[in-house]
Design an enzyme around this catalytic site. Structure first.
Site, PDB file in Angstrom:
ATOM      1  N   HIS A  87     -36.715  36.713 -15.251  1.00 21.95           N
ATOM      2  CA  HIS A  87     -35.866  35.165 -15.268  1.00 21.95           C
ATOM      3  C   HIS A  87     -35.629  35.058 -16.098  1.00 21.95           C
ATOM      4  CE1 HIS A  87     -34.143  30.992 -14.135  1.00 21.95           C
ATOM      5  NE2 HIS A  87     -34.505  31.056 -15.799  1.00 21.95           N
ATOM      6  N   CYS A 143     -37.813  34.102  -9.397  1.00 17.89           N
ATOM      7  CA  CYS A 143     -38.118  33.109  -8.516  1.00 17.89           C
ATOM      8  C   CYS A 143     -38.121  32.781  -7.569  1.00 17.89           C
ATOM      9  CB  CYS A 143     -36.637  32.308  -9.387  1.00 17.89           C
ATOM     10  SG  CYS A 143     -36.532  31.412 -10.725  1.00 17.89           S
ATOM     11  N   GLN A 149     -20.273  41.646 -43.780  1.00 12.59           N
ATOM     12  CA  GLN A 149     -20.743  41.439 -44.138  1.00 12.59           C
ATOM     13  C   GLN A 149     -19.650  39.938 -45.171  1.00 12.59           C
ATOM     14  OE1 GLN A 149     -23.895  40.453 -44.233  1.00 12.59           O
ATOM     15  NE2 GLN A 149     -24.587  42.100 -43.199  1.00 12.59           N
ATOM     16  N   ASP A 200     -29.329  49.996 -34.236  1.00 12.16           N
ATOM     17  CA  ASP A 200     -29.760  48.350 -34.949  1.00 12.16           C
ATOM     18  C   ASP A 200     -29.736  49.817 -35.804  1.00 12.16           C
ATOM     19  OD1 ASP A 200     -29.351  46.791 -36.971  1.00 12.16           O
ATOM     20  OD2 ASP A 200     -30.849  45.665 -36.620  1.00 12.16           O
ATOM     21  N   ASP A 247     -26.499  40.557 -29.347  1.00 20.09           N
ATOM     22  CA  ASP A 247     -27.900  40.806 -28.321  1.00 20.09           C
ATOM     23  C   ASP A 247     -29.201  39.209 -29.432  1.00 20.09           C
ATOM     24  OD1 ASP A 247     -29.712  41.645 -30.979  1.00 20.09           O
ATOM     25  OD2 ASP A 247     -27.775  41.654 -31.775  1.00 20.09           O
ATOM     26  N   CYS A 273     -31.377  30.193  -9.117  1.00 21.44           N
ATOM     27  CA  CYS A 273     -31.457  31.216  -9.805  1.00 21.44           C
ATOM     28  C   CYS A 273     -31.859  32.098  -8.903  1.00 21.44           C
ATOM     29  CB  CYS A 273     -32.562  31.367 -11.187  1.00 21.44           C
ATOM     30  SG  CYS A 273     -32.607  32.803 -11.837  1.00 21.44           S
ATOM     31  N   GLY A 300     -31.693  49.688 -39.283  1.00 21.56           N
ATOM     32  CA  GLY A 300     -32.701  48.751 -40.006  1.00 21.56           C
ATOM     33  C   GLY A 300     -32.594  47.651 -40.994  1.00 21.56           C
ATOM     34  N   GLY A 301     -30.917  47.799 -41.163  1.00 20.69           N
ATOM     35  CA  GLY A 301     -30.844  46.475 -42.021  1.00 20.69           C
ATOM     36  C   GLY A 301     -30.912  45.151 -42.253  1.00 20.69           C
ATOM     37  N   CYS A 310     -32.990  35.493  -9.646  1.00 23.82           N
ATOM     38  CA  CYS A 310     -34.231  36.483  -9.846  1.00 23.82           C
ATOM     39  C   CYS A 310     -34.983  36.768  -8.475  1.00 23.82           C
ATOM     40  CB  CYS A 310     -33.970  36.364 -11.014  1.00 23.82           C
ATOM     41  SG  CYS A 310     -35.347  35.230 -11.415  1.00 23.82           S
TER      42      CYS A 310
END
Length: 438
Positions: free
Chosen positions: A353, A328, A207, A111, A284, A323, A113-114, A325
């Site tokens: 998880h 789990c 924007q 990112d 994200d 699940c 920094g905005g 993972c």
């Protein structure tokens, strides 16, 4: 509405004076507005639509890079502002870049920094030259013009760098919204001029607030300049969901198909599914790991499990019995309940998880697009997520826009919608607080 192979098997990125041969975006299939793609960067091949976990300072709290690789995570996000402060971008560069420093062999997006223009608004001043932040830790002033933003990100070594954009709160109105949009275009040109490393690329950021005319103007200008991908910024900041999905839909319609579309800050499961079907490709959010630290697990049936509740004290089942993972397969709800407020290991277990849950959700979305069964998937997902009850009106509206029919009744003022709005606000406040205190 069957899944279709994209018209062009491979879409090479626009050529310019810099060598972009290490980057490519391939559309593998389309169905309705949704796209199944493949983004190639110097460090990995990323299957899209994709959710990118957030490791703000080069680490996901309590998660090892090896665990992310086990989940088949291909790309993650780090934060330029925070890494620039601690440990400092020069130190990261001396360590061999953020990939080597954090032992992550796959793609990284940083990112710009905005976002801190909103989260640290009381510690920030801005003019045409750039933005200045007062450190919440040392009171030191950091100058961040567009050129410095790129220099810092080049030192970090991310595959994808975000331009410095002028971010205003999503509910802001008046002339400042247009000023910020136009300044973001000018700042992109300065970012590109400062860009010197062909193994890294820059994503422009759209924007324009909730004003569709401004968004369209920005999309047209940014698309002319975009080389690899493009982001839709300034959302997920407290706006109503009806405005949210309409901005995403409009921007996806205006952007050219050869650019992957990154909707910044999106992490709630319903938002991920709807935005993917609207034609977005990348997302994200800190939500999966942050909510895990408060004892909340993400699940398909009902959306969330609040494992601090006493009803889980004698529940010896896994977080989610479907699940796959490690959490789990290994730990029970009762074990997590007994430790969640006392030991950090419980937060780690739930984080593993939650990340797996988000990545699996996106894998299922991708498969539904390939199979041309995204409308069926959407209905099955919503039936589970809302447990057969009413689905918010904005989801019905977004589905109708895409030509889909939601089989469950439309809910406008049901308790779940109020709860979801409250959680949006709570998470936003927590994020702002954590950005200052991290």
């Amino acid at each position: 509405m069957g899944g279709q192979m994209a018209p062009s098997a491979t879409t090479e990125l626009a050529a310019d004076s810099k060598d972009m041969s290490k980057f490519a975006f391939e559309l593998l299939a389309t169905s309705g507005r949704a796209r199944r793609g493949r983004l190639t960067t110097p460090h990995s091949i990323v299957e899209t639509p994709v959710f990118m976990p957030v490791g703000t300072q080069g680490t996901m709290k309590g998660i090892l890079p090896e665990q992310l690789i086990t989940m088949d995570c291909r790309i993650l996000l780090c934060n330029t502002y925070h890494l620039g402060h601690r440990p400092g971008h020069e130190i990261v560069r001396e360590a061999g870049g953020i990939h080597k420093m954090m032992n992550w062999p796959r793609s990284i997006l940083t990112d710009s920094g905005g976002f801190q223009m909103v989260s640290l608004s009381k510690l920030m001043t801005l003019d045409e030259d750039g933005v200045r932040f007062e450190s919440p830790h040392t009171k030191e002033i950091t100058n961040l013009p567009p050129e410095e933003c790129i220099r810092v990100q080049e030192n970090l070594g991310a595959d994808i760098m975000m331009q410095l954009d002028h971010v205003v709160h999503t509910l802001t109105t008046g002339n400042i919204v247009e000023e910020a949009m136009e300044r973001s275009i000018r700042w992109l040109d300065r970012c590109e001029e400062a860009h010197s490393k062909p193994e890294q690329t820059i994503f422009p950021i759209l924007q324009g607030g909730l004003n569709l005319e401004l968004r369209k103007k920005c999309a047209e200008e940014m698309a002319k300049r975009a080389k690899v991908g493009i982001a839709i910024g300034g959302l997920s900041g407290g706006e109503d969901k009806s405005s949210f999905w309409r901005v995403v839909a409009a921007c996806c319609d205006w952007l050219p198909p050869h650019l992957p579309r990154y909707v910044m800050g999106v992490g709630f499961a319903v938002d991920l599914v709807v935005c993917s079907l609207l034609g977005a490709d990348m997302f994200d959010c800190v939500f999966p790991t942050r909510t895990a630290r408060f004892g909340t697990a993400l699940v398909r049936r009902g959306g969330q499990l609040h494992l601090k509740q006493a009803k889980f004290a004698n529940d010896f089942g896994p977080i989610d019995d479907r699940c796959e993972c490690h959490s789990c397969k290994t730990y029970t709800r009762a074990y997590i309940y007994s430790n969640i407020a006392k030991e950090t290991v419980a937060c780690h277990i739930v984080s593993v998880h939650n990340l797996h849950h988000q990545l699996q959700l996106m894998k299922d979305v991708r498969q539904s697009i390939v199979d041309g069964k995204e409308e069926i998937f959407l209905n099955e997902f919503l039936h589970e997520y809302y447990e057969g009850g009413a689905v918010p009106g904005w989801v019905h509206d977004a589905a109708a826009h895409m030509g889909y029919t939601i089989k469950q009744e439309r809910g406008e003022m049901e308790e779940r919608k109020h709860k979801a709005k409250h959680e949006d606000v709570v998470e936003s406040k927590r994020e702002k607080k954590e950005e200052v205190t991290v």
